[in-house]
Structures are given as structure tokens and as C-alpha cells.
Design a protein around this motif. Structure first.
Motif, PDB file in Angstrom:
ATOM      1  N   SER A 255       0.815  -1.215   0.000  1.00 45.36           N
ATOM      2  CA  SER A 255       0.000   0.000   0.000  1.00 45.36           C
ATOM      3  C   SER A 255       0.845   1.259   0.000  1.00 45.36           C
ATOM      4  N   ILE A 256       2.112   1.185   0.405  1.00 44.69           N
ATOM      5  CA  ILE A 256       2.944   2.391   0.407  1.00 44.69           C
ATOM      6  C   ILE A 256       3.760   2.536  -0.871  1.00 44.69           C
ATOM      7  N   LEU A 257       3.727   1.518  -1.745  1.00 45.04           N
ATOM      8  CA  LEU A 257       4.489   1.554  -2.993  1.00 45.04           C
ATOM      9  C   LEU A 257       3.606   1.987  -4.156  1.00 45.04           C
ATOM     10  N   ASN A 258       4.264   2.382  -5.254  1.00 44.96           N
ATOM     11  CA  ASN A 258       3.530   2.839  -6.425  1.00 44.96           C
ATOM     12  C   ASN A 258       3.011   1.647  -7.223  1.00 44.96           C
ATOM     13  N   LYS A 259       1.700   1.566  -7.359  1.00 40.44           N
ATOM     14  CA  LYS A 259       1.077   0.419  -8.022  1.00 40.44           C
ATOM     15  C   LYS A 259       1.501   0.312  -9.478  1.00 40.44           C
ATOM     16  N   GLU A 260       1.606   1.435 -10.188  1.00 38.60           N
ATOM     17  CA  GLU A 260       1.967   1.398 -11.600  1.00 38.60           C
ATOM     18  C   GLU A 260       3.381   0.858 -11.802  1.00 38.60           C
ATOM     19  N   MET A 261       4.288   1.218 -10.909  1.00 41.99           N
ATOM     20  CA  MET A 261       5.655   0.714 -11.025  1.00 41.99           C
ATOM     21  C   MET A 261       5.700  -0.789 -10.804  1.00 41.99           C
ATOM     22  N   SER A 262       4.980  -1.267  -9.781  1.00 44.35           N
ATOM     23  CA  SER A 262       4.970  -2.715  -9.516  1.00 44.35           C
ATOM     24  C   SER A 262       4.392  -3.475 -10.700  1.00 44.35           C
ATOM     25  N   LYS A 263       3.299  -2.950 -11.277  1.00 43.46           N
ATOM     26  CA  LYS A 263       2.687  -3.597 -12.438  1.00 43.46           C
ATOM     27  C   LYS A 263       3.618  -3.571 -13.637  1.00 43.46           C
ATOM     28  N   SER A 264       4.308  -2.452 -13.834  1.00 47.15           N
ATOM     29  CA  SER A 264       5.224  -2.339 -14.959  1.00 47.15           C
ATOM     30  C   SER A 264       6.396  -3.298 -14.821  1.00 47.15           C
ATOM     31  N   LEU A 265       6.931  -3.441 -13.613  1.00 42.60           N
ATOM     32  CA  LEU A 265       8.007  -4.408 -13.394  1.00 42.60           C
ATOM     33  C   LEU A 265       7.543  -5.824 -13.708  1.00 42.60           C
ATOM     34  N   GLU A 266       6.326  -6.147 -13.301  1.00 42.93           N
ATOM     35  CA  GLU A 266       5.777  -7.469 -13.601  1.00 42.93           C
ATOM     36  C   GLU A 266       5.603  -7.655 -15.107  1.00 42.93           C
ATOM     37  N   SER A 267       5.133  -6.631 -15.795  1.00 43.19           N
ATOM     38  CA  SER A 267       4.950  -6.702 -17.241  1.00 43.19           C
ATOM     39  C   SER A 267       6.282  -6.878 -17.958  1.00 43.19           C
ATOM     40  N   VAL A 268       7.304  -6.149 -17.516  1.00 40.71           N
ATOM     41  CA  VAL A 268       8.638  -6.286 -18.117  1.00 40.71           C
ATOM     42  C   VAL A 268       9.158  -7.701 -17.920  1.00 40.71           C
ATOM     43  N   ALA A 269       8.983  -8.237 -16.719  1.00 36.24           N
ATOM     44  CA  ALA A 269       9.448  -9.597 -16.440  1.00 36.24           C
ATOM     45  C   ALA A 269       8.785 -10.605 -17.371  1.00 36.24           C
ATOM     46  N   LYS A 270       7.485 -10.449 -17.568  1.00 35.42           N
ATOM     47  CA  LYS A 270       6.763 -11.363 -18.465  1.00 35.42           C
ATOM     48  C   LYS A 270       7.249 -11.212 -19.903  1.00 35.42           C
ATOM     49  N   ASN A 271       7.369  -9.983 -20.373  1.00 31.41           N
ATOM     50  CA  ASN A 271       7.732  -9.735 -21.773  1.00 31.41           C
ATOM     51  C   ASN A 271       9.165 -10.156 -22.081  1.00 31.41           C
ATOM     52  N   LYS A 272      10.048 -10.077 -21.091  1.00 37.17           N
ATOM     53  CA  LYS A 272      11.461 -10.409 -21.308  1.00 37.17           C
ATOM     54  C   LYS A 272      11.818 -11.802 -20.784  1.00 37.17           C
ATOM     55  N   ASN A 273      10.795 -12.561 -20.399  1.00 37.27           N
ATOM     56  CA  ASN A 273      11.001 -13.938 -19.909  1.00 37.27           C
ATOM     57  C   ASN A 273      11.982 -13.996 -18.730  1.00 37.27           C
ATOM     58  N   ILE A 274      11.824 -13.055 -17.818  1.00 39.46           N
ATOM     59  CA  ILE A 274      12.629 -13.035 -16.598  1.00 39.46           C
ATOM     60  C   ILE A 274      11.781 -13.635 -15.481  1.00 39.46           C
ATOM     61  N   PRO A 275      12.244 -14.680 -14.833  1.00 40.28           N
ATOM     62  CA  PRO A 275      11.437 -15.271 -13.749  1.00 40.28           C
ATOM     63  C   PRO A 275      11.269 -14.284 -12.609  1.00 40.28           C
ATOM     64  N   TYR A 276      10.092 -14.307 -11.998  1.00 42.65           N
ATOM     65  CA  TYR A 276       9.831 -13.395 -10.893  1.00 42.65           C
ATOM     66  C   TYR A 276       8.798 -14.016  -9.967  1.00 42.65           C
ATOM     67  N   GLN A 277       8.703 -13.463  -8.766  1.00 41.09           N
ATOM     68  CA  GLN A 277       7.711 -13.862  -7.776  1.00 41.09           C
ATOM     69  C   GLN A 277       7.113 -12.592  -7.189  1.00 41.09           C
ATOM     70  N   LEU A 278       5.899 -12.690  -6.677  1.00 42.46           N
ATOM     71  CA  LEU A 278       5.239 -11.538  -6.087  1.00 42.46           C
ATOM     72  C   LEU A 278       5.270 -11.631  -4.564  1.00 42.46           C
ATOM     73  N   GLU A 279       5.424 -10.474  -3.921  1.00 41.64           N
ATOM     74  CA  GLU A 279       5.472 -10.402  -2.467  1.00 41.64           C
ATOM     75  C   GLU A 279       4.468  -9.358  -1.985  1.00 41.64           C
ATOM     76  N   PRO A 280       3.269  -9.764  -1.597  1.00 44.73           N
ATOM     77  CA  PRO A 280       2.294  -8.790  -1.090  1.00 44.73           C
ATOM     78  C   PRO A 280       2.552  -8.442   0.374  1.00 44.73           C
ATOM     79  N   ILE A 281       2.653  -7.143   0.656  1.00 46.67           N
ATOM     80  CA  ILE A 281       2.836  -6.643   2.019  1.00 46.67           C
ATOM     81  C   ILE A 281       1.820  -5.534   2.228  1.00 46.67           C
ATOM     82  N   ALA A 282       0.991  -5.652   3.232  1.00 48.65           N
ATOM     83  CA  ALA A 282      -0.127  -4.723   3.384  1.00 48.65           C
ATOM     84  C   ALA A 282       0.318  -3.316   3.780  1.00 48.65           C
ATOM     85  N   GLY A 283       1.434  -3.203   4.486  1.00 55.28           N
ATOM     86  CA  GLY A 283       1.853  -1.898   4.966  1.00 55.28           C
ATOM     87  C   GLY A 283       3.301  -1.615   4.650  1.00 55.28           C
TER      88      GLY A 283
END
Length: 342
Positions: A255-283
């Protein structure tokens, strides 16, 4: 540049929180291959890469300090009392080998009670206000070598494990530093829309000073913080039981991070075939992002973490491939123009 050799050299450097100079020298040596614009101030390093004429700046932060101990007392028998400098896992301290930062050849062992002489009360984790170190010398001799305020840290050395894993002290966060050095290597000779400022920040383990002052100085448009986070191991339950070594960096959603940046990083990882994992933290994230997001008028910030086992001990474990993929993810994000390239 060989990533493992880079990490090992960084992990062999001293640099307890507040005394980061030895590690900064090692990092500067590697970064100087990719930029001649490097400054060290107040225990932190700033290196400028990318398009230095751009009016858009991205700050890449990784803290370079390591946990350790400060000398607070020497008793009449030559035993040295120390207090933690940063978060220490007290359960692992008994019989640990420590060394002096300013002279690593001087080593001592953390005192512990033999089980044969124990009534069971000593079986619990050692209280951090009762850590004594035995250097094997009487008071007159040890006082010539050690003074109040001297720093000690773990004397363990990096080593190879199987399957691309390594073990070392202070992988938190020297592996994050290594990922940004590798990122600078990947960005060299590439046209980017960003001025890229790499901040290797001081005192994260104690107060976050380097990130607070560094972010205020830079006034970046965006920031990506690189740190470590938790990977699965026996008896870990809940979310982190699903995080694996060698499955890529963790993109934090908070909730304290920029949502668009997190989504963009995920999109880049998918498009460039870079393995990634998600870490949800509420605060709060527990990283320098907590300071950088509220610096000045506020900075759009994301967090990318390298999975790690046995955090804040003398033998932390990571996968080298996760460091390489962290560097690739951030470099590709920058090459693609980031989350706000319109």
C-alpha cells in the motif's frame, strides 16, 4: 563480470552499519568500469549512469552496511562486552567467531555455557545485553588492541553450496549491491530515457540514514529499492513457504508503494522472460522504500527483493541466478522507459 566473484568480494569486505568505508571501496572499484561520476559522502556512495542529460531521474537504492557489534566494555579478565549494531539473530550467537573491523586478523569467540554446566536456563537465545567475547588475552593485552566503540562482525567466509546456491555473511544486502553493479554493466552503452543514480546507502540496519539523506539530495522521479526477503525453508508456513530460491526476484506489492511501477516491473518480467515472484505486504516494507517514498514531496517507489534464507545470521543463503535476474529486470525496466514513459 562474474556475478559470484563480485558477491564474494563484496561479502568479504567489512562495513558494519556506520562504518561502511571498506565495502564502499570495493563497490567503487567495480562501478568505476561503468561510470566516472562516483561520489562517496556520509557513508554512502552515489554513481550516476544512463542518460546524464535527461530531465527524468530514477534512483536505484541498495544498502551496503552489514550487521555487527560495537565494543562497550572490557572487564578485568580481558573479556570484551559488545552490543548489536543492527538486528542480530541471537539464537545463532553462542560460540560464533567474530573479528575486528579495523583488523580482521584479530578474532574472538562469543562466550557460551557448556551444556554440562548448565541448569537449562542458558538453553534459550542469548540476551543481547549479555554478549561477551573471548579474545584469549588478559586485560592489559586486549586493551592495547581493542577500544570502546570498535566494531566487530562475523568472521565467516563465503562458500559454495550445490545447485547454484552460495552461503556468506552479509548477503543482506551485499547481493543487492551486486545486482545494481550488474545493472550498471547491462546499461553501459545503452540509450535510456533516464538519468540513473545508484545509491549504495549507509546505516539501513540501524536508522536508514543513507536512504533518507540520499533520496532528499537526488529528488528522483522514481526509485527502485533492492533488498533481500524471505525464502522457504523447513517449518516456514504462510506466504513465504511459497517463495523459492532460483525462481527469480520478488516484486513487492504494498500500500505504500507505487502500483503502476509494480505492475510495470511485472509486465517487463513477463515480456522479457525473466522469472519473478510476487510479495504482497499490506503496509510498510521493512526496507529503505519506507524512507524514500516520503522523501521531499514524495517519490514513486517500487521494491525488488532477492530471496534469502537464514537472514541476519553469519551464514545467509541465496541463489546467484536470482541476483542476475534482479539486475536484468531493473535494467530492462529502465530501457523500456519505466512505468511513466508516456
Amino acid at each position: 563480470m562474474n556475478t559470484k566473484e563480485l558477491i564474494f568480494e563484496l561479502c568479504c569486505a567489512m562495513g558494519v552499519s556506520g562504518r561502511e568505508e571498506p565495502a564502499l571501496s570495493v563497490a567503487e572499484k567495480f562501478l568505476s568500469d561503468y561510470t566516472d561520476d562516483i561520489k562517496i559522502s556520509n557513508g554512502s556512495l552515489m554513481a550516476v549512469c544512463g542518460n546524464k542529460n535527461s530531465d527524468k531521474t530514477i534512483l536505484l537504492d541498495a544498502h551496503i552496511d552489514r550487521i555487527g557489534f560495537m565494543v562497550t566494555e572490557i572487564n578485568e579478565n580481558g573479556f570484551v562486552k559488545v552490543s548489536p549494531c543492527g538486528g542480530i539473530d541471537a539464537r545463532t550467537l553462542a560460540d560464533t567467531l567474530l573479528c575486528l573491523q579495523h583488523n580482521p586478523d584479530i578474532t574472538g569467540v562469543v562466550c557460551c555455557m557448556p551444556p554440562h554446566l548448565s541448569d537449562g536456563k542458558e538453553d534459550k537465545a542469548m540476551p543481547t545485553d549479555k554478549i561477551w567475547v573471548d579474545f584469549g588475552l588478559p586485560y592489559d593485552e586486549v586493551s592495547k588492541l581493542i577500544s570502546f566503540g570498535d566494531m566487530l562482525t562475523f568472521a565467516s567466509k563465503p562458500a559454495n553450496l550445490l545447485n547454484g546456491r552460495i552461503v556468506a555473511p552479509c548477503l543482506d544486502n551485499r547481493c543487492g549491491v551486486a545486482s545494481l553493479v550488474k545493472c550498471a554493466e547491462l546499461l553501459k552503452d545503452n540509450e535510456t530515457d533516464y538519468k540513473v543514480i545508484i545509491l549504495l546507502s549507509s546505516q539501513e540496519e540501524t536508522f536508514g540514514t543513507g536512504a533518507k539523506t540520499g533520496a532528499f539530495t537526488v529528488e528522483a522521479d522514481e526509485s527502485i529499492v533492492v533488498d533481500v526477503s524471505f525464502a522457504s525453508q523447513p517449518d516456514v508456513s504462510g506466504f513465504y513457504s511459497s517463495i523459492e530460491l532460483n525462481k527469480g526476484p520478488m516484486i513487492c506489492i504494498s500500500s505504500i508503494l507505487n502500483k503502476e511501477m509494480s505492475k510495470s516491473l511485472e509486465s517487463v518480467a513477463k515480456n522479457k522472460n525473466i522469472p519473478y515472484q510476487l510479495e504482497p505486504i499490506a503496509g510498510r516494507t521493512g526496507t529503505n522504500a519506507d524512507h524514500i517514498t516520503i522523501s521531499g514531496k514524495g517519490v514513486k517507489t517500487a521494491v525488488v527483493s532477492i530471496p534469502q534464507r537464514y537472514m541476519h545470521t553469519q551464514n545467509e543463503v541465496i541463489s546467484v541466478a536470482d541476483v542476475d535476474n534482479t539486475a536484468k529486470l531493473i535494467a530492462e525496466y529502465i530501457k523500456c522507459g519505466g512505468a511513466f514513459n508516456d
